[in-house]
Scaffold this motif. Structure first.
Motif, short mmCIF file in Angstrom:
data_model
loop_
_atom_site.label_atom_id
_atom_site.label_comp_id
_atom_site.label_asym_id
_atom_site.label_seq_id
_atom_site.Cartn_x
_atom_site.Cartn_y
_atom_site.Cartn_z
N GLU A 44 20.93 10.45 -33.92
CA GLU A 44 21.33 11.73 -34.53
C GLU A 44 20.46 11.95 -35.76
N ASN A 46 19.20 15.17 -38.03
CA ASN A 46 19.34 16.62 -38.23
C ASN A 46 18.07 17.22 -38.84
N HIS A 62 22.15 15.14 -45.40
CA HIS A 62 22.68 14.78 -44.08
C HIS A 62 23.10 13.32 -44.04
N ASP A 64 23.34 10.95 -41.42
CA ASP A 64 23.04 10.72 -39.99
C ASP A 64 22.21 9.45 -39.85
#
Ligand SMILES: Cc1cc2nc3c(=O)[nH]c(=O)nc-3n(C[C@H](O)[C@H](O)[C@H](O)COP(=O)(O)O)c2cc1C
Length: 221
Positions: A44, A46, A62, A64
């Motif tokens: 993941e 972003n 973020h 992630d």
């Protein structure tokens, strides 16, 4: 010696690019490197939203998988980027990963590292795509030791000769790391990048506190 391969093919192990990366890391492993493959298409990560917060704090907004993967690259002596050609460029996943490294580029965080890139294309353009990834490595501060670009339409003898080439490039990368090899033709570009980034960070030092602190520390000030 640690070498990490970052691949951005949604087809992963079933694809054309993965076996070339595997062969390169086998070569590096035979020269004594500890190796790992990370498929960022399965992670993941972003989009960068351009908020510039990382320039100021060193942290992204973020939460992630990016930071964990980036830290692995920071602990690596060698990095191999691998992506198929998607419309004459890297995949969206690879570009998204690159965009998250603007702070690392300003700080020239890959200085002292080595790397190279691998691309495959159905028809054409694999050399250009791998050269684009190599340029990203150099922009981050690393020296590049070679590249692999396999246009499948022209690979009449199949993938095996390309896997052999990738194996040799992997060995070459590990040997460059071991011997702390110099690439005089890349030195001028590194010097230009360092000076440009230092000017940029200094001009924004009030706002980009993390980058200014990083620069000062690097210069031993
Ligand atoms: C969305 C998409 C875009 C592609 N664009 C190109 C292209 O511009 N030129 C080309 O020669 N091949 C193109 N291809 C073919 C791939 O580059 C080729 O099949 C590659 O080997 C795939 O690698 P992989 O199996 O590791 O994912 C494209 C494939 C896809 C799915």
């Amino acid at each position: 010696m640690r070498i990490t391969g970052v691949i951005a093919s949604p087809r992963g192990k079933k694809g054309n690019t993965y076996p070339l990366l595997e062969a390169a890391l086998k070569g590096a492993g035979d020269e004594g490197a500890k190796t790992e493959i990370i498929n960022i298409a399965k992670s993941e990560i972003n989009y960068c939203n351009g908020c510039l917060k990382c320039f100021k704090s060193g942290k992204c907004i973020h939460d992630d998988d990016f930071e964990k993967i980036f830290l692995k690259l920071m602990k690596s002596d060698g990095i191999i980027f691998a992506s198929p050609n998607y419309i004459n460029s890297v995949t969206g996943q690879m570009k998204t990963f690159f965009d998250r490294m603007a702070d690392a580029i300003h700080c020239q965080m890959f200085e002292g590292k080595y790397g190279f890139s691998i691309s495959t294309a159905g028809g054409s353009g694999a050399d250009e795509v791998s050269e684009y990834m190599n340029q990203t490595l150099r922009v981050l501060g690393a020296d590049t030791t070679g590249h692999i670009g396999m246009d499948i339409a022209d690979a009449e003898e199949g993938a095996k000769p390309w896997e052999n080439k990738a194996y040799e490039e992997g060995k070459k990368l590990a040997s460059a790391i071991r011997n702390n090899e110099k690439f005089p033709e890349q030195e001028e570009f590194h010097k230009y990048m360092q000076e440009r980034m230092e000017k940029l960070i200094t001009a924004n030092k009030k706002e980009w506190k993390h980058e200014y602190k990083y620069l000062k520390k690097k210069k031993g000030e």
